[in-house]
Design a protein around this motif. Sequence first.
Motif, mmCIF file in Angstrom:
data_model
loop_
_atom_site.group_PDB
_atom_site.id
_atom_site.type_symbol
_atom_site.label_atom_id
_atom_site.label_comp_id
_atom_site.label_asym_id
_atom_site.label_seq_id
_atom_site.Cartn_x
_atom_site.Cartn_y
_atom_site.Cartn_z
ATOM 1 N N ALA A 104 0.843 -1.198 0.000
ATOM 2 C CA ALA A 104 0.000 0.000 0.000
ATOM 3 C C ALA A 104 0.879 1.249 0.000
ATOM 4 C CB ALA A 104 -0.922 -0.007 1.216
ATOM 5 N N TYR A 105 1.937 1.215 0.798
ATOM 6 C CA TYR A 105 2.878 2.337 0.836
ATOM 7 C C TYR A 105 3.584 2.476 -0.512
ATOM 8 C CZ TYR A 105 6.834 5.254 2.227
ATOM 9 O OH TYR A 105 7.750 6.265 2.297
ATOM 10 N N PHE A 106 4.095 1.359 -1.054
ATOM 11 C CA PHE A 106 4.828 1.399 -2.321
ATOM 12 C C PHE A 106 3.971 1.986 -3.437
ATOM 13 C CE2 PHE A 106 7.344 -2.634 -0.950
ATOM 14 C CZ PHE A 106 8.060 -1.862 -0.050
ATOM 15 N N LEU A 107 2.721 1.511 -3.545
ATOM 16 C CA LEU A 107 1.843 1.967 -4.621
ATOM 17 C C LEU A 107 1.553 3.453 -4.495
ATOM 18 C CD1 LEU A 107 0.070 1.272 -7.047
ATOM 19 C CD2 LEU A 107 -1.787 0.732 -5.446
ATOM 20 N N ILE A 175 16.679 -11.264 -6.622
ATOM 21 C CA ILE A 175 16.183 -10.850 -5.311
ATOM 22 C C ILE A 175 14.751 -11.300 -5.082
ATOM 23 C CG2 ILE A 175 15.557 -8.850 -3.893
ATOM 24 C CD1 ILE A 175 17.981 -7.426 -4.887
ATOM 25 N N LEU A 176 13.892 -11.140 -6.092
ATOM 26 C CA LEU A 176 12.491 -11.500 -5.919
ATOM 27 C C LEU A 176 12.318 -13.005 -5.715
ATOM 28 C CD1 LEU A 176 10.705 -9.187 -8.500
ATOM 29 C CD2 LEU A 176 10.635 -9.046 -6.015
ATOM 30 N N GLN A 177 13.106 -13.806 -6.429
ATOM 31 C CA GLN A 177 13.015 -15.255 -6.259
ATOM 32 C C GLN A 177 13.502 -15.672 -4.872
ATOM 33 O OE1 GLN A 177 15.083 -17.126 -9.513
ATOM 34 N NE2 GLN A 177 13.533 -16.547 -11.023
ATOM 35 N N GLY A 322 10.995 -3.696 -1.409
ATOM 36 C CA GLY A 322 11.085 -2.311 -1.857
ATOM 37 C C GLY A 322 12.125 -2.104 -2.933
ATOM 38 N N TYR A 323 13.183 -2.923 -2.929
ATOM 39 C CA TYR A 323 14.223 -2.790 -3.947
ATOM 40 C C TYR A 323 13.687 -3.090 -5.351
ATOM 41 C CZ TYR A 323 18.664 -1.635 -1.769
ATOM 42 O OH TYR A 323 19.704 -0.949 -1.176
ATOM 43 N N SER A 324 12.559 -3.769 -5.435
ATOM 44 C CA SER A 324 11.963 -4.048 -6.735
ATOM 45 C C SER A 324 10.692 -3.244 -6.995
ATOM 46 C CB SER A 324 11.628 -5.547 -6.854
ATOM 47 O OG SER A 324 12.790 -6.317 -6.946
ATOM 48 N N PHE A 325 9.980 -2.872 -5.930
ATOM 49 C CA PHE A 325 8.669 -2.252 -6.125
ATOM 50 C C PHE A 325 8.584 -0.805 -5.633
ATOM 51 C CE2 PHE A 325 7.749 -6.801 -6.088
ATOM 52 C CZ PHE A 325 6.934 -6.913 -7.201
ATOM 53 N N ASN A 326 9.542 -0.345 -4.873
ATOM 54 C CA ASN A 326 9.471 1.019 -4.329
ATOM 55 C C ASN A 326 10.604 1.854 -4.918
ATOM 56 O OD1 ASN A 326 8.426 3.077 -2.635
ATOM 57 N ND2 ASN A 326 10.025 2.673 -1.134
ATOM 58 N N PHE A 413 17.074 4.465 -2.642
ATOM 59 C CA PHE A 413 17.638 3.976 -1.379
ATOM 60 C C PHE A 413 16.991 4.675 -0.183
ATOM 61 C CE2 PHE A 413 20.794 3.827 2.024
ATOM 62 C CZ PHE A 413 21.172 2.499 2.008
ATOM 63 N N ILE A 414 16.921 6.008 -0.241
ATOM 64 C CA ILE A 414 16.312 6.760 0.864
ATOM 65 C C ILE A 414 14.833 6.415 0.986
ATOM 66 C CG2 ILE A 414 15.760 9.064 1.730
ATOM 67 C CD1 ILE A 414 18.284 10.071 0.295
ATOM 68 N N GLY A 415 14.159 6.264 -0.155
ATOM 69 C CA GLY A 415 12.743 5.919 -0.137
ATOM 70 C C GLY A 415 12.483 4.599 0.556
ATOM 71 N N ASN A 416 13.358 3.629 0.354
ATOM 72 C CA ASN A 416 13.174 2.327 0.993
ATOM 73 C C ASN A 416 13.487 2.379 2.486
ATOM 74 O OD1 ASN A 416 12.249 0.516 -1.070
ATOM 75 N ND2 ASN A 416 14.222 0.770 -2.061
#
Length: 465
Positions: A104-107, A175-177, A322-326, A413-416
Amino acid sequence: MQIGALTAPDGQPVKRKPLYAQLYFQVLFAIFMGGLIGHFFPSTIGPDGQAIAGLGEQLKPLGDGFIKLVKMIIAPVIFLTIVTGIAGISNLGSVGRVVGKAFAYFLTFSTLALIVGLIIANLVQPGRGLNIDPASLDAAAVADYAAKAHESTIVGFLLSIIPDTVVSAFSEGNILQVLFISVLFGIALVMVGDAGKPVLRLLESLSTAFFKLVAILMKAAPIGAFGAFAFTIGKYGIGSIANLAALVATFYVTAAVFVFGILGLVAWANGFSIFKLVRYLKEELLLVLGTSSSEAALPSLLQKMERAGASKSVVGLVVPTGYSFNLDGTNIYMTMAALFIAQALNIELTLTQQITLLLVAMLSSKGAAGITGAGFITLAATLSVVPDVPVAGMALILGIDRFMSECRALTNFIGNAVATLVVARWEGELDRDALATALSKQPTALAAPADPAAGPGDKSVLADD
């Protein structure tokens, strides 16, 4: 004892390291020296028209080698962090709740980043006045990116999360796997109950050893930053951004406004200062700046978020996801770069077309998650779906993408980091005292970490000197 002096867990004062021995200073000095080497020993063009690599460009293996060292341990570090974190949760329902709040935060903020890029690009119009003839564009220069973008579909992305084998996820470093397997294994470990405790103790011991390995590898960070920055300046040169300085400057200013304005308000609303957080992460941010890769600082971010009071389970779930979606920085870049290309080619986009561009960017940014060079590939995917702006227009910004990638990585990076602390607070898994201590350099800054998997060897790297 002096006010503000650092203390060890036994209450004894800890002697502060001299400036030259602190990691952030070493990385900063390495970046400066790398820039000098790249500037004074640049790549040149020989009499036969062939490019001759200068000393700066020849130092590229130093940066590549360091990034490979870090990527080598990312998969096991993520696995150990997530599994031991989930195994410590008695209520498995909280795992789904954390993931739901994280997404929810990422989106929300990924979409907001796209909107911010769209608004500022319309206000500043950095591409206006270049008057580029579309027929003069070199489509071949971006053909590879366009091809990769064409292969990146939502369905293909979802299927790619499932690895061919358990081992292949680790060998390929996806990373996702690794995240997928880690969550499943952590849940399974909880469900087997007491029979899984010996396995958990083994994983906690392995975690201690791996984080000690992180501490060892981080000592090579200045060398990696030196080589990577020398290559960037040596190959592309500061002068390569002169003609497109308006776009670069606009992007950097926009990213700063997003971080210190929007994320700053989010941080304030959740009880911490964005400025103190940036200071707390200064070593990692300089490393990201020098290498143009946020992955180089991923293991340290996991540790520092735990030290700042976020629970192990929240850190393990939010940071890798977050490294993939944020990707706030990447999203700002996408809409801003797309409008820059349209403005440079004198293509007038209506409000409807710009909204379509934004909606497509929202989807394509998820479809290209986890792909190397995702920023440029995602932009190609977006433009290929919006025919009003030609994909070949990406050739206009190809030469400066390396300089913009540094800002993308820093913003991501800061966002995550902000996302992790905010989700931890929402979940009631944030130790406010530990957060205040970490961000304000209080006397207990080097207190033993609450997590037994974080060993004493971590302190030399993670202390906010």
